[in-house]
Design an enzyme around this catalytic site. Structure first.
Site: not given
Length: 305
Positions: A178, A227, A297
C-alpha cells in the site's frame, strides 16, 4: 483560506473554496482552497509549470479511502475528469507488449476490469474490488483478493510538480504494501497495465464472485471510506479490531461497522474529526488488547478546524 498569489491561466476549471465533502465517500470535511480540473495533460503541465512552487498540489480521485479534515485542504486540489478517464487496449506487438490496457488515471478500477474482461485479458479481475481510480490505485499500490497493482503495472505516466511529463517503469515505483515512492506533488495521468490471455466468461465469473463477496461482507451502501487499516503481517485488521471489542463502537455519528470491522461509517452527521478520532480509539484499543500497532490505510489530509 485563500491563495494570495495569482494562479496561472488555464483552459480547465479553477474553483476557489470548493466544497470537497460531496466528492468523498465519507461526505465530510472542509473545502479545497482551490479545486482544479485540467482540460487535458498539456493543460495540467502548463498549470503546474507556471504555478508558484511554494503552493502545494494534491490529487483527488473518487474520494474513497480518504478523510478530508474539517479545516479543508490548502493549496490546489487537482481532480482529473473525463479527459483522463479513457481506456484503450494495446494490440499484440505494440510497444513490445500485448494483453495490456492503457488507462487514464481518472478511470475507475471497475471500468478497467470490465475492459480487460471484454478483451479476454486475465489478471485484472481484482480491480473490480477496488473502489477508486486507476491513478489512486497506482499511487498506493492498491490491492484486493490476493493481487496488487504491482502485479500488473508496466509503467505509469506522471506529471511532476515542475510540469514535466515522465514515464516511470514498475521497477522505479518503489512499491511496498500500500505504498509507492512517487515524487511529492507528482500527478499520475495514465498507466499501462499488463495481463495474460484469458477467457472472457471465466474472467467475468471471477469478477462476479468478487462483486458478490464484497456486497455480502462490506457496508457498500453506507457513507464509508473503504478499508481503514492495513493488514499487519500475519494478521487480519478486521479480526484484531473485533477481538479488541470495537465492533459497533461509536464516537458522535461515526461508527465502526458491525458488518465489517475494518470499515468506519458516517451515520449521517459525523465530522471528519469524529471519524479520525474513532479510528485512533480503535488503534489504541487494539494496541492495548493485542500489542499490534495498526497503521492507517485510509489517507488523512487537510487541516483541523
Amino acid at each position: 483560506m485563500t491563495v494570495a498569489t495569482a494562479l496561472p491561466e488555464t483552459r480547465g476549471k479553477l474553483t476557489a473554496e470548493a466544497p470537497l465533502a460531496p466528492l468523498v465517500w465519507f461526505k465530510s470535511g472542509g473545502p479545497a482552497e482551490w479545486l482544479f480540473a485540467p482540460k487535458d495533460v498539456d493543460d495540467l503541465q502548463q498549470f503546474l509549470r507556471d504555478l508558484d512552487p511554494t503552493i502545494p498540489v494534491w490529487p483527488l480521485g473518487l474520494g474513497s479511502n480518504l478523510i478530508i479534515r474539517d479545516g479543508g485542504k490548502r493549496g490546489v486540489t487537482i481532480r482529473l475528469g473525463k479527459a483522463f478517464a479513457g481506456i484503450e487496449t494495446v494490440g499484440k506487438g505494440r510497444f513490445g507488449i500485448d494483453n495490456a490496457l492503457i488507462c487514464g488515471a481518472g478511470a475507475p478500477g471497475i471500468s478497467a476490469a470490465s475492459m480487460a474482461r471484454d478483451h479476454g485479458i486475465a489478471g485484472m479481475e481484482f480491480l473490480r474490488g477496488i473502489p477508486g481510480t486507476i491513478g489512486g490505485a497506482v499511487r498506493m499500490n492498491a490491492g484486493a483478493y490476493g493481487r496488487e497493482v504491482c502485479d500488473i503495472l508496466e509503467s505509469a505516466d506522471v506529471v511532476l510538480r515542475t510540469g514535466e511529463l515522465k514515464t516511470i517503469a514498475l521497477a522505479d515505483m518503489g512499491y511496498t504494501y500500500r505504498h509507492s515512492e512517487l515524487p511529492e506533488g507528482a500527478i499520475v495521468v495514465s498507466a499501462t497495465l499488463r495481463g495474460t490471455d484469458g477467457d472472457p466468461e471465466i474472467i467475468g465469473a471471477e469478477m462476479k464472485r468478487i462483486a458478490d463477496e464484497r456486497e455480502a461482507s462490506q457496508p457498500l451502501r453506507s457513507k464509508t471510506g473503504g478499508s481503514t487499516f492495513k493488514n499487519p503481517d500475519g494478521h487480519k485488521a478486521w479480526q484484531l479490531v473485533d477481538e479488541a471489542g470495537c465492533r459497533g463502537l461509536q464516537i458522535g455519528q461515526a461508527q465502526v461497522s458491525e458488518k465489517h470491522c475494518n470499515f468506519l461509517l458516517n451515520l449521517g452527521g459525523a465530522t471528519s474529526s469524529d471519524i479520525e478520532a474513532l479510528g485512533e480509539e480503535v488503534r489504541r484499543r487494539v494496541k492495548e488488547h493485542s500489542g499490534v500497532d495498526l497503521q492507517w490505510e485510509i489517507q488523512r489530509v487537510g487541516d483541523e478546524v
